[in-house]
Design an enzyme around this catalytic site. Structure first.
Site, PDB file in Angstrom:
ATOM      1  N   ARG A   1       0.853  -1.193   0.000  1.00  0.00           N
ATOM      2  CA  ARG A   1       0.000   0.000   0.000  1.00  0.00           C
ATOM      3  C   ARG A   1       0.888   1.242   0.000  1.00  0.00           C
ATOM      4  O   ARG A   1       1.957   1.247   0.630  1.00  0.00           O
ATOM      5  CB  ARG A   1      -0.887   0.041   1.249  1.00  0.00           C
ATOM      6  CG  ARG A   1      -2.130  -0.814   1.185  1.00  0.00           C
ATOM      7  CD  ARG A   1      -3.176  -0.268   0.200  1.00  0.00           C
ATOM      8  NE  ARG A   1      -4.374  -1.085   0.133  1.00  0.00           N
ATOM      9  CZ  ARG A   1      -4.615  -2.051  -0.761  1.00  0.00           C
ATOM     10  NH1 ARG A   1      -3.723  -2.323  -1.686  1.00  0.00           N
ATOM     11  NH2 ARG A   1      -5.749  -2.726  -0.735  1.00  0.00           N
TER      12      ARG A   1
ATOM     13  N   HIS B   1      -1.074   0.845  -9.900  1.00  0.00           N
ATOM     14  CA  HIS B   1      -1.828  -0.063  -9.027  1.00  0.00           C
ATOM     15  C   HIS B   1      -2.462  -1.224  -9.814  1.00  0.00           C
ATOM     16  O   HIS B   1      -3.687  -1.392  -9.824  1.00  0.00           O
ATOM     17  CB  HIS B   1      -2.909   0.721  -8.254  1.00  0.00           C
ATOM     18  CG  HIS B   1      -3.326   0.005  -6.982  1.00  0.00           C
ATOM     19  ND1 HIS B   1      -3.625   0.664  -5.814  1.00  0.00           N
ATOM     20  CD2 HIS B   1      -3.493  -1.317  -6.699  1.00  0.00           C
ATOM     21  CE1 HIS B   1      -3.970  -0.217  -4.885  1.00  0.00           C
ATOM     22  NE2 HIS B   1      -3.888  -1.424  -5.405  1.00  0.00           N
TER      23      HIS B   1
HETATM   24  P1  NDP Z   1      -2.730 -11.404   4.494  1.00  0.00           P
HETATM   25  O1  NDP Z   1      -3.594 -10.759   5.511  1.00  0.00           O
HETATM   26  O2  NDP Z   1      -3.038 -12.774   4.026  1.00  0.00           O
HETATM   27  O3  NDP Z   1      -1.203 -11.408   5.011  1.00  0.00           O
HETATM   28  C1  NDP Z   1      -0.633 -10.308   5.636  1.00  0.00           C
HETATM   29  C2  NDP Z   1       0.784 -10.664   6.068  1.00  0.00           C
HETATM   30  O4  NDP Z   1       1.403  -9.496   6.597  1.00  0.00           O
HETATM   31  C3  NDP Z   1       0.816 -11.720   7.155  1.00  0.00           C
HETATM   32  O5  NDP Z   1       1.856 -12.633   6.924  1.00  0.00           O
HETATM   33  C4  NDP Z   1       1.108 -10.906   8.428  1.00  0.00           C
HETATM   34  O6  NDP Z   1       1.820 -11.590   9.423  1.00  0.00           O
HETATM   35  C5  NDP Z   1       1.979  -9.809   7.871  1.00  0.00           C
HETATM   36  N1  NDP Z   1       1.933  -8.631   8.731  1.00  0.00           N
HETATM   37  C6  NDP Z   1       0.875  -7.855   9.059  1.00  0.00           C
HETATM   38  N2  NDP Z   1       1.227  -6.871   9.900  1.00  0.00           N
HETATM   39  C7  NDP Z   1       2.548  -7.017  10.114  1.00  0.00           C
HETATM   40  C8  NDP Z   1       3.511  -6.323  10.890  1.00  0.00           C
HETATM   41  N3  NDP Z   1       3.175  -5.250  11.641  1.00  0.00           N
HETATM   42  N4  NDP Z   1       4.789  -6.759  10.869  1.00  0.00           N
HETATM   43  C9  NDP Z   1       5.139  -7.836  10.142  1.00  0.00           C
HETATM   44  N5  NDP Z   1       4.278  -8.542   9.370  1.00  0.00           N
HETATM   45  C10 NDP Z   1       3.008  -8.138   9.358  1.00  0.00           C
HETATM   46  O7  NDP Z   1      -2.694 -10.386   3.265  1.00  0.00           O
HETATM   47  P2  NDP Z   1      -2.547 -10.695   1.693  1.00  0.00           P
HETATM   48  O8  NDP Z   1      -1.313 -11.498   1.493  1.00  0.00           O
HETATM   49  O9  NDP Z   1      -3.823 -11.207   1.151  1.00  0.00           O
HETATM   50  O10 NDP Z   1      -2.380  -9.209   1.136  1.00  0.00           O
HETATM   51  C11 NDP Z   1      -1.367  -8.352   1.626  1.00  0.00           C
HETATM   52  C12 NDP Z   1      -1.584  -6.941   1.150  1.00  0.00           C
HETATM   53  O11 NDP Z   1      -1.247  -6.806  -0.225  1.00  0.00           O
HETATM   54  C13 NDP Z   1      -3.032  -6.436   1.217  1.00  0.00           C
HETATM   55  O12 NDP Z   1      -3.394  -6.042   2.512  1.00  0.00           O
HETATM   56  C14 NDP Z   1      -2.982  -5.267   0.268  1.00  0.00           C
HETATM   57  O13 NDP Z   1      -2.593  -4.101   0.966  1.00  0.00           O
HETATM   58  C15 NDP Z   1      -1.882  -5.634  -0.728  1.00  0.00           C
HETATM   59  N6  NDP Z   1      -2.431  -5.905  -2.062  1.00  0.00           N
HETATM   60  C16 NDP Z   1      -2.104  -5.042  -3.085  1.00  0.00           C
HETATM   61  C17 NDP Z   1      -2.572  -5.265  -4.360  1.00  0.00           C
HETATM   62  C18 NDP Z   1      -2.133  -4.402  -5.504  1.00  0.00           C
HETATM   63  O14 NDP Z   1      -2.722  -4.449  -6.584  1.00  0.00           O
HETATM   64  N7  NDP Z   1      -1.104  -3.605  -5.371  1.00  0.00           N
HETATM   65  C19 NDP Z   1      -3.491  -6.392  -4.656  1.00  0.00           C
HETATM   66  C20 NDP Z   1      -3.731  -7.256  -3.519  1.00  0.00           C
HETATM   67  C21 NDP Z   1      -3.225  -7.008  -2.278  1.00  0.00           C
HETATM   68  P3  NDP Z   1       1.141 -12.822  10.221  1.00  0.00           P
HETATM   69  O15 NDP Z   1       0.973 -13.908   9.183  1.00  0.00           O
HETATM   70  O16 NDP Z   1       2.123 -13.176  11.243  1.00  0.00           O
HETATM   71  O17 NDP Z   1      -0.173 -12.317  10.716  1.00  0.00           O
END
Ligand code: NDP
Length: 314
Positions: free
Chosen positions: A229, A277
């Site tokens: 993001r 994006h």
């Molecule tokens: P998930 O919710 O499946 O995974 C999020 C991951 O981030 C988890 O492994 C989590 O850790 C980790 N995480 C969250 N907070 C922290 C932190 N403070 N420190 C370290 N690690 C952290 O999300 P997705 O994989 O489905 O998607 C990720 C992001 O990708 C979306 O939220 C979106 O913002 C972005 N996205 C962008 C797109 C684009 O077109 N550019 C399209 C799709 C998504 P843990 O597993 O330990 O909870």
């Protein structure tokens, strides 16, 4: 007199609603599909399928059972101060992980094989083979966020032979990936990665994480790929880091303000690649498969997949 059917309401500034209406009415025939902004009998709306709805829109539907987000990230939705306290279900992968893995692979190969240099050479018709390409074994790729998308990206980059590092909030064990977690793991992760890929959700903990201090902990010959993001990155800090050669370059798909303003220096920076994006685009039919099966689960008192944890913010 027969009861009016329950409504599945829809709001998206970008999606073609006819595609969604056709599938919903075919696969969930007891529901009627309506645009949320045009619903007359608001009490009939039980499910809302939304992307970036205006603040306050959802609170007007008092019988809402769940909100479905037409994307993976829920940061925009959670900013609505009047968001109803019903379950929020997001898309989990839904065809985006593969697209995003391809985006990252393009970036990683571009940096490692130095295609940017060849583009510059071509402009001045210079024939110059770069023979000192670093072997992939010495080009570790770090993936921040090992969730539905990050784990697929990590696995696919690893299959190409690059060493892959992963960073997440909680500890993880993934075959072939060297994992780190939490604040304590970040410094070692950053020091080793030649490409840092941001695939984190936008939360209070990750907002502005990619700042001057973060960039200074990356190695000077490393590249940043931001497909998480725009709110993660302080764009001025990145420009400064590039100017001072704190890092080597960046490929950005997401920005603090979208569309990126014509005045932004990122557009013309020689070390920055800008895309609008598009690294992971919602694929309506795959998203519909997931949403329809989740609504069926909810209707039979089951628990849907990909429930959002409001406290964590993802
Ligand atoms: P998930 O919710 O499946 O995974 C999020 C991951 O981030 C988890 O492994 C989590 O850790 C980790 N995480 C969250 N907070 C922290 C932190 N403070 N420190 C370290 N690690 C952290 O999300 P997705 O994989 O489905 O998607 C990720 C992001 O990708 C979306 O939220 C979106 O913002 C972005 N996205 C962008 C797109 C684009 O077109 N550019 C399209 C799709 C998504 P843990 O597993 O330990 O909870």
């Amino acid at each position: 007199m027969s009861e009016a059917p329950s409504v599945i309401g829809f709001y998206s500034p970008t999606e073609d609603e006819e595609i969604w209406k056709t599938r919903i009415e075919r696969d969930l025939p007891t529901f009627q599909f309506e645009l949320l902004e045009q619903v007359e009998e608001k009490r009939l709306v039980e499910y809302a399928l939304v992307w970036s709805p205006p603040n306050g829109l959802l609170k007007t539907f008092e019988n809402l059972k769940a909100i479905f987000v037409l994307g993976a990230g829920v940061d925009a939705l959670l900013r609505d101060p009047d968001l109803p306290k019903v379950p929020i279900v997001r898309l989990e992968d839904a065809g985006m992980a593969q697209q995003m893995a391809h985006y990252v692979i393009y970036g990683v190969l571009r940096f490692q094989r130095r295609f940017e240099d060849y583009e510059n050479f071509q402009m001045i018709k210079q024939w110059e083979p770069l023979v000192n390409i670093e072997p992939i074994e010495q080009f570790p790729v770090g993936v921040m966020g090992l969730g539905a998308i990050g784990s697929v990206v990590a696995e696919q980059v690893s299959k190409l032979g690059f060493p892959v590092l992963g960073w997440s909030a909680s500890p993880k064990e993934i075959d072939g990936i060297c994992t780190f977690y939490g604040d304590d793991g970040l410094a070692s992760f950053l020091a080793r990665a030649r490409v840092v890929v941001d695939l984190l959700p936008l939360t209070t903990a990750t907002e502005k994480l990619l700042n001057r201090d973060f960039l200074s902990r990356m190695s000077a010959d490393a590249f940043l790929i931001n497909i998480g993001r725009g709110g993660h990155l302080i764009e001025d800090d990145l420009l400064e880091a590039l100017e001072k050669k704190v890092i080597a370059g960046a490929m950005l798909d997401v920005f603090e303000r979208e569309p990126l303003s014509a005045e932004s220096l990122l557009w013309s920076h020689p070390k920055v690649i800008v895309t609008p994006h598009v690294s992971g685009i919602t694929m309506p039919q795959v998203a519909l498969d997931q949403i329809i099966s989740n609504i069926k689960l909810l209707e039979s008192d089951g628990i849907p997949m990909a429930l959002v944890d409001r406290k964590k913010g993802y």
